[in-house]
Design a protein around this motif. Structure first.
Motif, short mmCIF file in Angstrom:
data_model
loop_
_atom_site.label_atom_id
_atom_site.label_comp_id
_atom_site.label_asym_id
_atom_site.label_seq_id
_atom_site.Cartn_x
_atom_site.Cartn_y
_atom_site.Cartn_z
N HIS A 81 0.83 -1.22 0.00
CA HIS A 81 0.00 0.00 0.00
C HIS A 81 0.86 1.27 0.00
O HIS A 81 0.70 2.15 0.84
CB HIS A 81 -0.96 0.02 1.19
N LEU A 82 1.75 1.38 -0.95
CA LEU A 82 2.62 2.55 -1.06
C LEU A 82 2.04 3.62 -1.98
O LEU A 82 2.67 4.64 -2.24
CB LEU A 82 4.01 2.14 -1.57
N GLY A 83 0.85 3.37 -2.51
CA GLY A 83 0.24 4.32 -3.43
C GLY A 83 0.80 4.20 -4.84
O GLY A 83 0.63 5.12 -5.65
N LEU A 84 1.47 3.12 -5.11
CA LEU A 84 2.05 2.87 -6.44
C LEU A 84 1.25 1.80 -7.16
O LEU A 84 0.50 1.05 -6.53
CB LEU A 84 3.50 2.37 -6.28
N PRO A 85 1.42 1.69 -8.47
CA PRO A 85 0.77 0.58 -9.18
C PRO A 85 1.30 -0.75 -8.62
O PRO A 85 2.43 -0.81 -8.11
CB PRO A 85 1.21 0.75 -10.64
N ARG A 86 0.50 -1.78 -8.72
CA ARG A 86 0.89 -3.09 -8.14
C ARG A 86 2.21 -3.59 -8.74
O ARG A 86 3.01 -4.17 -8.02
CB ARG A 86 -0.23 -4.12 -8.35
N TRP A 87 2.45 -3.34 -10.03
CA TRP A 87 3.71 -3.80 -10.64
C TRP A 87 4.91 -3.12 -9.98
O TRP A 87 5.97 -3.71 -9.82
CB TRP A 87 3.72 -3.59 -12.16
N ALA A 88 4.73 -1.85 -9.56
CA ALA A 88 5.82 -1.13 -8.89
C ALA A 88 6.04 -1.69 -7.49
O ALA A 88 7.19 -1.81 -7.03
CB ALA A 88 5.51 0.36 -8.83
N ASP A 89 4.94 -2.03 -6.81
CA ASP A 89 5.07 -2.68 -5.50
C ASP A 89 5.85 -3.99 -5.63
O ASP A 89 6.75 -4.27 -4.85
CB ASP A 89 3.70 -2.97 -4.88
N TYR A 90 5.49 -4.80 -6.63
CA TYR A 90 6.19 -6.07 -6.85
C TYR A 90 7.67 -5.83 -7.17
O TYR A 90 8.55 -6.54 -6.69
CB TYR A 90 5.55 -6.89 -7.98
N THR A 91 7.94 -4.82 -7.96
CA THR A 91 9.34 -4.50 -8.29
C THR A 91 10.12 -4.15 -7.03
O THR A 91 11.24 -4.65 -6.82
CB THR A 91 9.41 -3.36 -9.32
N LEU A 92 9.54 -3.31 -6.18
CA LEU A 92 10.19 -2.96 -4.92
C LEU A 92 10.38 -4.18 -4.02
O LEU A 92 11.44 -4.35 -3.40
CB LEU A 92 9.39 -1.89 -4.18
N ILE A 93 9.36 -5.01 -3.93
CA ILE A 93 9.45 -6.22 -3.11
C ILE A 93 10.59 -7.10 -3.60
O ILE A 93 11.40 -7.58 -2.81
CB ILE A 93 8.11 -7.00 -3.12
N ILE A 94 10.67 -7.29 -4.91
CA ILE A 94 11.71 -8.14 -5.48
C ILE A 94 13.10 -7.57 -5.22
O ILE A 94 14.02 -8.29 -4.81
CB ILE A 94 11.46 -8.35 -6.99
#
Length: 185
Positions: free
Chosen positions: A60-73
């Motif tokens: 829930h960072l206010g980013l698109p889900r693909w950006a969240d996944y990128t950060l997680i990875i």
């Protein structure tokens, strides 16, 4: 198991692992990224937990889900790379410690023989690329691969890079697999 005694709460090992896994599954915000990094670090060093759990974090960072996944990875890969450096250090010390290796050889599962055999094959055939490939396999314990390679290698930068690439690759493979299965159904 959690037990209360005279106002104190005690948590057993299994509950701590479950609580940590659950915390990652519900991690949000910038602190969620820190939790993901710590979890990934611990998986590389000591925890027998699935690294794919980090993909469940909502962030829930206010980013698109693909950006969240990128950060997680990226954060998970960095945590695993840092943990692999500690594991390499421990592995290098362990290979000089006869009692530790002897104890592992006598263990019920003979982890050393199996890991040595598979790791030696991968290391001889593919070197650090073999380590990265081994870490790309979803749902296989990272700790086994990392420690098995740590007994054979001693270049910290290459080791950390292979751990990062393998960890990131594993999460990408997992997302692709899950995405493919979801599309089928």
């Amino acid at each position: 198991m959690v037990a209360a005694l005279a106002g104190f709460t005690f948590v057993t090992g299994g509950d701590v692992l479950h609580a940590l896994e659950s915390a990652v599954e519900h991690a949000t915000g910038p602190l969620g990224l820190v939790l993901i990094a710590v979890y990934s670090f611990l998986i590389a060093v000591v925890l027998p937990l699935p690294s794919e759990t980090v993909l469940l974090a909502p962030l829930h960072l206010g980013l698109p889900r693909w950006a969240d996944y990128t950060l997680i990875i990226l954060v998970s890969g960095a945590g695993k790379a840092a943990g692999s450096v500690l594991a390499l250090r421990l592995g290098n010390e362990a290979k000089q410690s006869g009692p530790i290796i002897d104890l592992l050889r006598r263990s019920r599962f003979d982890v050393v023989s199996y890991s040595e055999r598979k790791t030696v094959e991968l290391a001889q055939d593919y070197g650090y690329i073999g380590m990265a490939l081994a870490l790309c396999v979803p749902f296989f314990p990272d700790t086994i691969s990392i420690y098995a390679f740590s007994v054979l290698e001693d270049d910290y930068a290459k080791f950390a890079t292979a751990a990062f690439v393998g960890s990131a690759g594993r999460l990408v493979v997992t997302l692709a697999f899950v995405g493919g299965v979801v599309r089928v159904f």
